[in-house]
Design a protein around this motif. Structure first.
Motif, PDB file in Angstrom:
ATOM      1  N   VAL A 142       0.870  -1.177   0.000  1.00 29.03           N
ATOM      2  CA  VAL A 142       0.000   0.000   0.000  1.00 29.03           C
ATOM      3  C   VAL A 142       0.908   1.227   0.000  1.00 29.03           C
ATOM      4  CG1 VAL A 142      -1.855   1.224   1.181  1.00 29.03           C
ATOM      5  CG2 VAL A 142      -1.760  -1.270   1.271  1.00 29.03           C
ATOM      6  N   VAL A 143       0.798   2.038  -1.047  1.00 27.48           N
ATOM      7  CA  VAL A 143       1.695   3.180  -1.229  1.00 27.48           C
ATOM      8  C   VAL A 143       0.893   4.474  -1.253  1.00 27.48           C
ATOM      9  CG1 VAL A 143       3.318   1.737  -2.516  1.00 27.48           C
ATOM     10  CG2 VAL A 143       1.619   3.082  -3.760  1.00 27.48           C
ATOM     11  N   GLU A 144       1.512   5.560  -0.806  1.00 26.54           N
ATOM     12  CA  GLU A 144       0.793   6.829  -0.696  1.00 26.54           C
ATOM     13  C   GLU A 144       0.441   7.441  -2.043  1.00 26.54           C
ATOM     14  OE1 GLU A 144       1.438  11.348   1.100  1.00 26.54           O
ATOM     15  OE2 GLU A 144       3.051   9.884   1.254  1.00 26.54           O
ATOM     16  N   ASN A 145       1.422   7.491  -2.957  1.00 34.64           N
ATOM     17  CA  ASN A 145       1.256   8.265  -4.187  1.00 34.64           C
ATOM     18  C   ASN A 145       2.187   7.754  -5.283  1.00 34.64           C
ATOM     19  OD1 ASN A 145       3.772   9.106  -3.264  1.00 34.64           O
ATOM     20  ND2 ASN A 145       2.967  11.002  -2.393  1.00 34.64           N
ATOM     21  N   ALA A 146       2.288   8.515  -6.372  1.00 40.55           N
ATOM     22  CA  ALA A 146       3.108   8.102  -7.517  1.00 40.55           C
ATOM     23  C   ALA A 146       4.581   7.982  -7.148  1.00 40.55           C
ATOM     24  CB  ALA A 146       2.929   9.105  -8.654  1.00 40.55           C
ATOM     25  N   GLU A 147       5.047   8.861  -6.267  1.00 44.29           N
ATOM     26  CA  GLU A 147       6.456   8.817  -5.854  1.00 44.29           C
ATOM     27  C   GLU A 147       6.788   7.491  -5.159  1.00 44.29           C
ATOM     28  OE1 GLU A 147       9.492  11.031  -2.685  1.00 44.29           O
ATOM     29  OE2 GLU A 147       7.471  11.823  -3.006  1.00 44.29           O
ATOM     30  N   GLN A 148       5.938   7.063  -4.237  1.00 41.08           N
ATOM     31  CA  GLN A 148       6.174   5.797  -3.540  1.00 41.08           C
ATOM     32  C   GLN A 148       5.861   4.597  -4.435  1.00 41.08           C
ATOM     33  OE1 GLN A 148       7.843   6.070  -0.990  1.00 41.08           O
ATOM     34  NE2 GLN A 148       7.332   8.011  -0.009  1.00 41.08           N
ATOM     35  N   LEU A 149       4.887   4.760  -5.330  1.00 43.30           N
ATOM     36  CA  LEU A 149       4.561   3.697  -6.278  1.00 43.30           C
ATOM     37  C   LEU A 149       5.764   3.361  -7.147  1.00 43.30           C
ATOM     38  CD1 LEU A 149       2.573   1.826  -7.808  1.00 43.30           C
ATOM     39  CD2 LEU A 149       1.913   3.824  -9.177  1.00 43.30           C
ATOM     40  N   ALA A 150       6.506   4.377  -7.561  1.00 43.05           N
ATOM     41  CA  ALA A 150       7.672   4.178  -8.428  1.00 43.05           C
ATOM     42  C   ALA A 150       8.701   3.243  -7.785  1.00 43.05           C
ATOM     43  CB  ALA A 150       8.310   5.522  -8.757  1.00 43.05           C
ATOM     44  N   LYS A 151       8.845   3.328  -6.455  1.00 46.75           N
ATOM     45  CA  LYS A 151       9.801   2.461  -5.755  1.00 46.75           C
ATOM     46  C   LYS A 151       9.395   0.995  -5.895  1.00 46.75           C
ATOM     47  CE  LYS A 151      10.836   6.025  -2.291  1.00 46.75           C
ATOM     48  NZ  LYS A 151      10.811   6.394  -0.849  1.00 46.75           N
ATOM     49  N   PHE A 152       8.093   0.724  -5.757  1.00 52.79           N
ATOM     50  CA  PHE A 152       7.632  -0.662  -5.834  1.00 52.79           C
ATOM     51  C   PHE A 152       7.569  -1.176  -7.264  1.00 52.79           C
ATOM     52  CE2 PHE A 152       6.845  -0.490  -1.374  1.00 52.79           C
ATOM     53  CZ  PHE A 152       6.887  -1.817  -0.971  1.00 52.79           C
ATOM     54  N   LYS A 153       7.324  -0.285  -8.206  1.00 56.62           N
ATOM     55  CA  LYS A 153       7.381  -0.710  -9.616  1.00 56.62           C
ATOM     56  C   LYS A 153       8.798  -1.151  -9.982  1.00 56.62           C
ATOM     57  CE  LYS A 153       3.611   1.606 -12.055  1.00 56.62           C
ATOM     58  NZ  LYS A 153       3.296   2.525 -13.169  1.00 56.62           N
ATOM     59  N   GLU A 154       9.778  -0.455  -9.403  1.00 58.30           N
ATOM     60  CA  GLU A 154      11.186  -0.756  -9.683  1.00 58.30           C
ATOM     61  C   GLU A 154      11.598  -2.132  -9.159  1.00 58.30           C
ATOM     62  OE1 GLU A 154      15.515   1.130  -8.416  1.00 58.30           O
ATOM     63  OE2 GLU A 154      13.855   2.520  -8.826  1.00 58.30           O
ATOM     64  N   ILE A 155      10.996  -2.567  -8.068  1.00 57.52           N
ATOM     65  CA  ILE A 155      11.419  -3.829  -7.426  1.00 57.52           C
ATOM     66  C   ILE A 155      10.410  -4.962  -7.599  1.00 57.52           C
ATOM     67  CG2 ILE A 155      12.775  -2.604  -5.700  1.00 57.52           C
ATOM     68  CD1 ILE A 155      10.445  -3.016  -3.714  1.00 57.52           C
ATOM     69  N   ARG A 156       9.285  -4.682  -8.251  1.00 56.73           N
ATOM     70  CA  ARG A 156       8.195  -5.658  -8.330  1.00 56.73           C
ATOM     71  C   ARG A 156       8.633  -7.005  -8.897  1.00 56.73           C
ATOM     72  NH1 ARG A 156       2.879  -3.516 -11.239  1.00 56.73           N
ATOM     73  NH2 ARG A 156       4.506  -2.921 -12.709  1.00 56.73           N
ATOM     74  N   ASP A 157       9.501  -6.994  -9.897  1.00 56.15           N
ATOM     75  CA  ASP A 157       9.943  -8.239 -10.537  1.00 56.15           C
ATOM     76  C   ASP A 157      10.727  -9.135  -9.583  1.00 56.15           C
ATOM     77  OD1 ASP A 157       8.755  -7.402 -12.846  1.00 56.15           O
ATOM     78  OD2 ASP A 157      10.613  -6.751 -13.820  1.00 56.15           O
ATOM     79  N   LYS A 158      11.227  -8.548  -8.497  1.00 53.41           N
ATOM     80  CA  LYS A 158      12.005  -9.319  -7.516  1.00 53.41           C
ATOM     81  C   LYS A 158      11.132  -9.805  -6.359  1.00 53.41           C
ATOM     82  CE  LYS A 158      16.108  -6.514  -8.542  1.00 53.41           C
ATOM     83  NZ  LYS A 158      17.071  -5.524  -8.000  1.00 53.41           N
ATOM     84  N   LEU A 159       9.816  -9.550  -6.452  1.00 48.53           N
ATOM     85  CA  LEU A 159       8.884  -9.937  -5.382  1.00 48.53           C
ATOM     86  C   LEU A 159       7.809 -10.873  -5.948  1.00 48.53           C
ATOM     87  CD1 LEU A 159       8.470  -6.413  -3.734  1.00 48.53           C
ATOM     88  CD2 LEU A 159       9.637  -8.380  -2.711  1.00 48.53           C
ATOM     89  N   PRO A 160       8.127 -12.153  -6.132  1.00 45.46           N
ATOM     90  CA  PRO A 160       7.156 -13.078  -6.728  1.00 45.46           C
ATOM     91  C   PRO A 160       5.879 -13.264  -5.911  1.00 45.46           C
ATOM     92  CG  PRO A 160       9.058 -14.265  -5.830  1.00 45.46           C
ATOM     93  CD  PRO A 160       9.411 -12.805  -5.812  1.00 45.46           C
ATOM     94  N   LYS A 161       5.928 -12.992  -4.604  1.00 46.73           N
ATOM     95  CA  LYS A 161       4.735 -13.163  -3.762  1.00 46.73           C
ATOM     96  C   LYS A 161       3.807 -11.951  -3.792  1.00 46.73           C
ATOM     97  CE  LYS A 161       6.845 -16.443  -0.556  1.00 46.73           C
ATOM     98  NZ  LYS A 161       7.225 -16.716   0.858  1.00 46.73           N
ATOM     99  N   LEU A 162       4.290 -10.838  -4.348  1.00 46.06           N
ATOM    100  CA  LEU A 162       3.484  -9.618  -4.373  1.00 46.06           C
ATOM    101  C   LEU A 162       2.343  -9.763  -5.375  1.00 46.06           C
ATOM    102  CD1 LEU A 162       3.504  -6.734  -3.065  1.00 46.06           C
ATOM    103  CD2 LEU A 162       4.575  -5.948  -5.185  1.00 46.06           C
ATOM    104  N   GLN A 163       1.118  -9.681  -4.872  1.00 45.53           N
ATOM    105  CA  GLN A 163      -0.074  -9.873  -5.698  1.00 45.53           C
ATOM    106  C   GLN A 163      -0.625  -8.563  -6.260  1.00 45.53           C
ATOM    107  OE1 GLN A 163      -1.360 -13.110  -6.291  1.00 45.53           O
ATOM    108  NE2 GLN A 163       0.567 -13.645  -5.292  1.00 45.53           N
ATOM    109  N   ALA A 164      -0.478  -7.475  -5.504  1.00 46.19           N
ATOM    110  CA  ALA A 164      -1.089  -6.217  -5.921  1.00 46.19           C
ATOM    111  C   ALA A 164      -0.454  -5.045  -5.187  1.00 46.19           C
ATOM    112  CB  ALA A 164      -2.591  -6.234  -5.645  1.00 46.19           C
TER     113      ALA A 164
END
Length: 275
Positions: free
Chosen positions: A110-132
């Motif tokens: 759960v991210v506040e805004n686009a700035e914090q979203l960008a951090k998780f978009k950058e690492i999403r491929d390394k988090l196979p358990k992340l659903q959403a």
């Protein structure tokens, strides 16, 4: 003191203080209020949304953002759904977010805004358990990212009984949240906090302060820290008081004059600035 789960405390207060203010936030120049009955209803709906998006019992929900009602609701919703909220400091880098999300087995971020979203978009491929990924404010065209309203809509698709089963399965001695240390001497350590630990501590803090149900509190310190969670989330939940969220650190002085809190937690630097 009787052992209680976070849900038992929250539900009791929501019934006892149903129409009283629980959360306040300033939007468009005006303070908006969420009552205790609305707070618990939104928490249950968000919890159902988390389950619908793939949160299994015992998995983490990573939270990153400045203090606001959505942060509080998401934190409580993760607990209701049998997950473990894992707060991340807003200044953390993508790599630090990756460590906590991976270590906590986070299925949801759960991210506040686009700035914090960008951090998780950058690492999403390394988090196979992340659903959403869920945004507290704003939206994104990415199919794996949900606006706050989308989360609540997903919650309506899940039967109440499934959430009730998750709630019933939890006991006071079970872990309900993870508090990550600042990581100044290596990787952060995840401190496992039980329901009984946090509800007992919140009650003890209120007793020591002589707190009342009509107290006003101001939340501005990082909610990923256990001190702010006791003062701004779990303490008011025990007593039925109202937490107002500062607009920002820069506007804290103005917000203090508007809210006039009866209980205020500050670190030395804040007291120095006030002086």
């Amino acid at each position: 003191m009787k052992q209680r789960t976070v849900m038992e405390v929250f539900d009791d207060t929501a019934k006892r203080r149903a129409s009283a203010p629980a959360l306040r936030v300033k939007r468009g120049g005006n303070w908006q209020t969420t009552t205790w009955s609305e707070y618990v209803e939104q928490t249950r709906l968000a919890a159902r949304g988390f389950i619908k998006l793939g949160l299994a019992a015992g998995q983490g929900v990573s939270l990153i953002g400045f203090n606001c009602p959505a942060w509080a609701i998401a934190d409580m919703a993760a607990i209701y759904a049998g997950g473990f909220p894992a707060g991340i400091y807003t200044t953390n880098s993508p790599d630090q977010c990756l460590y906590i999300a991976e270590h906590s087995d986070s299925a949801i971020a759960v991210v506040e805004n686009a700035e914090q979203l960008a951090k998780f978009k950058e690492i999403r491929d390394k988090l196979p358990k992340l659903q959403a990924i869920v945004m507290m404010t704003g939206n994104d065209a990415d199919p794996g990212v949900y606006a706050w309203e989308d989360l609540l809509a997903k919650g309506k698709e899940l039967p109440e009984a499934e959430l009730d089963a998750r709630i019933a399965a939890q006991k006071p001695e079970d872990v309900c949240t993870l508090i990550y240390t600042s990581g100044t001497t290596g990787n952060p350590k995840a401190v496992m906090i039980t329901h009984d630990n946090i509800t007992w501590t919140a009650q003890a803090a209120l007793n020591a302060l002589g707190s009342r149900s009509d107290d006003q509190l101001m939340s501005y310190l990082p909610l990923s820290h256990i001190a702010e969670q006791i003062v701004a989330l779990h303490g008011p939940m025990v007593g039925g008081a109202c937490t107002s969220f500062a607009e920002s650190i820069d506007k804290l002085g103005d917000n203090l004059r508007e809210v006039r809190p009866t209980i205020f937690l500050a670190v030395p630097r804040v007291w120095e600035k006030i002086q």
